[in-house]
Write a protein that holds these residues in place. Structure first.
Motif, PDB file in Angstrom:
ATOM      1  N   LEU A   1       0.600  -1.130   0.155  1.00  0.00           N
ATOM      2  CA  LEU A   1      -0.013  -0.044   0.089  1.00  0.00           C
ATOM      3  C   LEU A   1       0.947   1.174  -0.026  1.00  0.00           C
ATOM      4  O   LEU A   1       0.214   2.309  -0.187  1.00  0.00           O
ATOM      5  N   SER A   2       2.044   1.104   0.465  1.00  0.00           N
ATOM      6  CA  SER A   2       2.907   2.289   0.498  1.00  0.00           C
ATOM      7  C   SER A   2       3.829   2.667  -0.705  1.00  0.00           C
ATOM      8  O   SER A   2       4.159   1.537  -1.445  1.00  0.00           O
ATOM      9  N   TYR A   3       4.263   3.692  -1.063  1.00  0.00           N
ATOM     10  CA  TYR A   3       5.352   4.012  -2.003  1.00  0.00           C
ATOM     11  C   TYR A   3       6.687   3.416  -1.607  1.00  0.00           C
ATOM     12  O   TYR A   3       7.147   3.606  -0.500  1.00  0.00           O
ATOM     13  N   PRO A   4       7.388   2.777  -2.462  1.00  0.00           N
ATOM     14  CA  PRO A   4       8.762   2.277  -2.257  1.00  0.00           C
ATOM     15  C   PRO A   4       9.491   3.268  -1.639  1.00  0.00           C
ATOM     16  O   PRO A   4       9.639   4.588  -2.177  1.00  0.00           O
ATOM     17  N   LYS A   5      10.607   3.187  -0.580  1.00  0.00           N
ATOM     18  CA  LYS A   5      11.558   4.192  -0.188  1.00  0.00           C
ATOM     19  C   LYS A   5      12.521   3.324   0.279  1.00  0.00           C
ATOM     20  O   LYS A   5      12.589   2.358   0.802  1.00  0.00           O
ATOM     21  N   PRO A   6      13.829   3.916   0.366  1.00  0.00           N
ATOM     22  CA  PRO A   6      15.063   3.315   1.079  1.00  0.00           C
ATOM     23  C   PRO A   6      15.023   3.630   2.575  1.00  0.00           C
ATOM     24  O   PRO A   6      14.230   4.281   2.957  1.00  0.00           O
ATOM     25  N   SER A   7      15.374   2.456   3.150  1.00  0.00           N
ATOM     26  CA  SER A   7      15.505   2.690   4.768  1.00  0.00           C
ATOM     27  C   SER A   7      16.389   1.677   5.172  1.00  0.00           C
ATOM     28  O   SER A   7      17.017   0.644   4.601  1.00  0.00           O
ATOM     29  N   MET A   8      16.913   2.089   6.263  1.00  0.00           N
ATOM     30  CA  MET A   8      17.716   1.187   7.144  1.00  0.00           C
ATOM     31  C   MET A   8      17.161  -0.023   7.741  1.00  0.00           C
ATOM     32  O   MET A   8      15.944  -0.049   8.186  1.00  0.00           O
ATOM     33  N   PRO A   9      17.819  -0.913   8.338  1.00  0.00           N
ATOM     34  CA  PRO A   9      17.277  -2.000   9.023  1.00  0.00           C
ATOM     35  C   PRO A   9      16.513  -1.762  10.351  1.00  0.00           C
ATOM     36  O   PRO A   9      15.687  -2.458  10.647  1.00  0.00           O
ATOM     37  N   ASN A  10      16.551  -0.676  10.934  1.00  0.00           N
ATOM     38  CA  ASN A  10      15.984  -0.391  12.114  1.00  0.00           C
ATOM     39  C   ASN A  10      14.653   0.390  11.920  1.00  0.00           C
ATOM     40  O   ASN A  10      13.778   0.517  12.837  1.00  0.00           O
ATOM     41  N   LEU A  11      14.392   0.420  10.514  1.00  0.00           N
ATOM     42  CA  LEU A  11      12.953   1.022  10.324  1.00  0.00           C
ATOM     43  C   LEU A  11      12.148  -0.418   9.691  1.00  0.00           C
ATOM     44  O   LEU A  11      12.443  -0.878   8.517  1.00  0.00           O
ATOM     45  N   ILE A  12      11.130  -0.692  10.384  1.00  0.00           N
ATOM     46  CA  ILE A  12      10.431  -2.063  10.104  1.00  0.00           C
ATOM     47  C   ILE A  12       9.082  -1.733   9.753  1.00  0.00           C
ATOM     48  O   ILE A  12       8.153  -1.320  10.589  1.00  0.00           O
ATOM     49  N   GLN A  13       8.461  -2.271   8.579  1.00  0.00           N
ATOM     50  CA  GLN A  13       7.071  -2.116   8.124  1.00  0.00           C
ATOM     51  C   GLN A  13       6.417  -3.339   8.806  1.00  0.00           C
ATOM     52  O   GLN A  13       6.483  -4.427   8.770  1.00  0.00           O
ATOM     53  N   VAL A  14       5.287  -2.612   9.373  1.00  0.00           N
ATOM     54  CA  VAL A  14       4.352  -3.778  10.271  1.00  0.00           C
ATOM     55  C   VAL A  14       2.909  -3.521   9.997  1.00  0.00           C
ATOM     56  O   VAL A  14       2.342  -3.285  10.904  1.00  0.00           O
ATOM     57  N   GLY A  15       2.495  -2.956   8.750  1.00  0.00           N
ATOM     58  CA  GLY A  15       1.398  -2.441   8.369  1.00  0.00           C
ATOM     59  C   GLY A  15       0.390  -3.421   8.411  1.00  0.00           C
ATOM     60  O   GLY A  15       0.457  -4.643   8.396  1.00  0.00           O
ATOM     61  N   GLY A  16      -0.837  -2.948   8.860  1.00  0.00           N
ATOM     62  CA  GLY A  16      -2.030  -3.643   8.879  1.00  0.00           C
ATOM     63  C   GLY A  16      -2.177  -4.163  10.621  1.00  0.00           C
ATOM     64  O   GLY A  16      -2.718  -5.378  10.973  1.00  0.00           O
ATOM     65  N   LEU A  17      -1.843  -3.194  11.450  1.00  0.00           N
ATOM     66  CA  LEU A  17      -1.615  -3.856  12.936  1.00  0.00           C
ATOM     67  C   LEU A  17      -3.068  -4.239  13.603  1.00  0.00           C
ATOM     68  O   LEU A  17      -3.187  -5.099  14.252  1.00  0.00           O
ATOM     69  N   THR A  18      -4.157  -3.487  12.835  1.00  0.00           N
ATOM     70  CA  THR A  18      -5.390  -3.715  13.435  1.00  0.00           C
ATOM     71  C   THR A  18      -6.325  -4.723  12.620  1.00  0.00           C
ATOM     72  O   THR A  18      -7.401  -5.196  13.002  1.00  0.00           O
ATOM     73  N   VAL A  19      -5.482  -5.402  11.584  1.00  0.00           N
ATOM     74  CA  VAL A  19      -6.233  -6.446  10.662  1.00  0.00           C
ATOM     75  C   VAL A  19      -6.343  -7.461  11.324  1.00  0.00           C
ATOM     76  O   VAL A  19      -5.461  -8.091  12.105  1.00  0.00           O
ATOM     77  N   LYS A  20      -7.437  -8.445  11.423  1.00  0.00           N
ATOM     78  CA  LYS A  20      -7.501  -9.547  12.013  1.00  0.00           C
ATOM     79  C   LYS A  20      -8.785 -10.350  11.148  1.00  0.00           C
ATOM     80  O   LYS A  20      -9.663  -9.875  10.534  1.00  0.00           O
ATOM     81  N   PRO A  21      -8.624 -11.650  11.472  1.00  0.00           N
ATOM     82  CA  PRO A  21      -9.816 -12.558  10.790  1.00  0.00           C
ATOM     83  C   PRO A  21     -11.135 -12.038  11.579  1.00  0.00           C
ATOM     84  O   PRO A  21     -11.271 -11.653  12.653  1.00  0.00           O
ATOM     85  N   PRO A  22     -12.102 -12.051  10.600  1.00  0.00           N
ATOM     86  CA  PRO A  22     -13.551 -11.583  11.002  1.00  0.00           C
ATOM     87  C   PRO A  22     -14.069 -12.316  11.997  1.00  0.00           C
ATOM     88  O   PRO A  22     -13.953 -13.792  11.985  1.00  0.00           O
ATOM     89  N   LYS A  23     -14.978 -11.823  12.683  1.00  0.00           N
ATOM     90  CA  LYS A  23     -15.848 -12.447  13.760  1.00  0.00           C
ATOM     91  C   LYS A  23     -17.157 -12.419  13.312  1.00  0.00           C
ATOM     92  O   LYS A  23     -17.727 -11.565  12.347  1.00  0.00           O
ATOM     93  N   PRO A  24     -18.102 -13.512  13.724  1.00  0.00           N
ATOM     94  CA  PRO A  24     -19.440 -13.399  13.287  1.00  0.00           C
ATOM     95  C   PRO A  24     -20.155 -12.048  13.549  1.00  0.00           C
ATOM     96  O   PRO A  24     -20.137 -11.405  14.753  1.00  0.00           O
ATOM     97  N   LEU A  25     -20.898 -11.405  12.734  1.00  0.00           N
ATOM     98  CA  LEU A  25     -21.757 -10.139  12.949  1.00  0.00           C
ATOM     99  C   LEU A  25     -22.667 -10.512  13.658  1.00  0.00           C
ATOM    100  O   LEU A  25     -23.368 -11.546  13.856  1.00  0.00           O
TER     101      LEU A  25
END
Length: 506
Positions: free
Chosen positions: A248-272
């Motif tokens: 989802l993000s634009y490519p960019k250079p980074s050092m190993p201390n920057l870690i992409q952890v996108g979708g922290l709130t994403v989870k399998p769905p529960k019944p409605l």
């Protein structure tokens, strides 16, 4: 099972259990008291607690943390400034919702409201010191560096977490020709004038933001800390956890201390819930979800525009707002289980403000979007819809019944939007670890080993050095000197030839 086997099993179990206890850490989380921000840090906290660590959140008195995660362990601050700060925040968000204030004023007001109460409550700080935390997770925002004063005061290492980490603050390399500044609406495909503007913004942003955004008195929480050193605190983070992903993000250079952890709130769905499940199941032409977050509110004029269009559609509308009612095909409710509703097979589209967490939930479940951005990174997120061809966007000023209806018909009628986001969803879901698991593993790593080996000494470079401004300026000066020398040589040679010619003529 023999008695020896039983004792061997107990010995192994005990050694593993006690080893986990020995290495279990006491972790403090300091986050902006807004639902979307707390949800990110809480996702990491839950994963850390699964692994045996203790996590405590540091919140202002007025913030209802039960809306984010019930039974969360908290320590409260801001007892004496609670009502003032809360009223100020409500005033700021109301102005922003109506488009009556600029992003800069929004940042100024937010900084004053949140930082003043944080840095003045010395009693709450004493409680933190008494806890003897091992590590901190700090909501890193370039205009709220006061949060970094907490781990500084406690003398503990920390990780910065945010939807968008400022690369210059974090000591990361940067390519301004293809990396848009996170508060602009540029994409990597920038025209020449956009690259010029983007580079200037990158170079000047730190100086400008720190000078024009209202400051605060932080002497109580960090006596002896200079203003310049305060600006450099962000570079002392062991790691940076960015709630982003290359999908989802634009490519960019980074050092190993920057870690992409996108979708922290994403989870399998529960019944409605049964009533919502029935509403979705019986939608012959599908359902459109409408949600504009918990902070910003639409005025009556904008609501009327949306309602006039929705009632002409064949689809059912599931709309999160401040009331409970059903009008024709539109169901308005105060509560929206967004992640679970997006997973329903009859969900065709979400109309959204393009907050980061909701974008990842839409990506995870493969649902295209229409966005109406309101503040901060939502403008850049909206441009990504066009860039990735997964939806449409428009601004408040462009909103009209004709524009809204045209966008809805385009996204629902053109299969490319759904096909593109489902393809990206497949890539995103192929990862072996979730964002929260990657974040927790990174935190455990730096708690045990520290983070110096991840920095590659880049954090020692200044903003101008990271952008190679000093290098290009030197090259420019040398080029000028070289050209001047060439001109001098040319002039000298010309005069020499002219003098020779005159001698011959005489």
């Amino acid at each position: 099972m023999s008695s020896f086997s039983v004792w061997l099993f107990l010995a192994i179990y005990s050694s593993v259990y006690w080893s986990q206890q020995v290495y279990a850490a006491k972790i403090l989380a300091v986050t902006l008291p807004m639902y979307s921000h707390v949800a990110e840090s809480n996702a990491v906290a839950v994963e850390l607690m699964k692994r045996g660590h203790q996590v405590t959140f540091y919140f202002p008195d007025y913030f209802d943390s039960n809306k984010c995660a019930p039974n969360m362990r908290t320590i409260r601050y801001g007892h004496d400034t609670m009502s003032t700060a809360q009223s100020q925040i409500e005033r700021i968000t109301k102005l922003a919702s109506g488009g009556k204030t600029s992003n800069l004023n929004l940042l100024q007001g937010t900084r004053k409201a949140f930082c003043t109460q944080l840095v003045n409550d010395t009693k709450a700080l004493e409680k933190l010191r008494h806890e003897q935390f091992d590590f901190a997770i700090i909501d890193y925002l370039f205009f709220l560096k006061c949060y970094l004063l907490v781990p500084y005061n406690l003398s503990i290492p920390f990780a910065g977490i945010s939807t968008s980490i400022s690369q210059l603050d974090a000591g990361q390399p940067i390519a301004t020709s293809v990396t848009p500044f996170f508060m602009t609406s540029y994409t990597p495909n920038m025209a020449f004038h956009e690259r010029v503007i983007n580079t200037i913004i990158h170079v000047t942003s730190h100086i400008v933001f720190d000078l024009i955004i209202e400051s605060y008195d932080y002497s109580k929480i960090a006596p002896g800390l200079s203003w310049k050193n305060l600006q450099e605190l962000s570079k002392q983070a062991e790691i940076y956890l960015e709630n982003s992903d290359i999908v989802l993000s634009y490519p960019k250079p980074s050092m190993p201390n920057l870690i992409q952890v996108g979708g922290l709130t994403v989870k399998p769905p529960k019944p409605l819930p049964k009533n919502i499940q029935k509403f979705f199941d019986e939608a012959e032409h599908g359902v459109i979800i409408v949600s504009f977050g918990s902070t910003f509110k639409f005025n009556e004029n904008l609501k009327n525009i949306f309602m006039s269009v929705f009632q002409k559609l064949n689809q059912r509308i599931f709309w999160k707002a401040d009331e409970e009612k059903e009008i024709g095909n539109v169901l308005i409710t105060k509560w929206l289980p967004q992640n679970d509703a997006l997973a329903h097979p009859n969900t065709k589209l979400i109309i959204y403000h393009c907050g980061n967490n909701g974008m990842f939930e839409s990506l995870y479940h493969g649902v295209p979007l229409i966005c109406v951005p309101q503040a901060a990174d939502q403008f850049m997120n909206s441009r990504k819809l066009d860039y990735l061809k997964i939806g449409r966007f428009f601004y408040h000023d462009d909103l009209s019944p004709v524009k809204l209806q045209e966008c809805i018909h385009d996204v629902l009628g053109d299969p490319k939007y759904t096909a593109n986001i489902k393809h990206l969803s497949e890539i995103y879901r192929s990862r072996p670890e979730t964002g929260a698991e990657r974040a927790a593993s990174a935190i455990e790593h730096v708690i045990k080993y520290g983070g110096k080996h991840l920095n590659l000494n880049q954090v020692d470079l200044s903003t101008f050095q990271l952008l190679a401004v000093d290098v290009w300026f030197t090259i420019f000066l040398l080029l000028i000197v070289f050209i001047k020398i060439l001109i001098c040589i040319f002039v000298f040679c010309k005069r020499f030839v002219q003098s020779k010619t005159k001698v011959k003529q005489n």
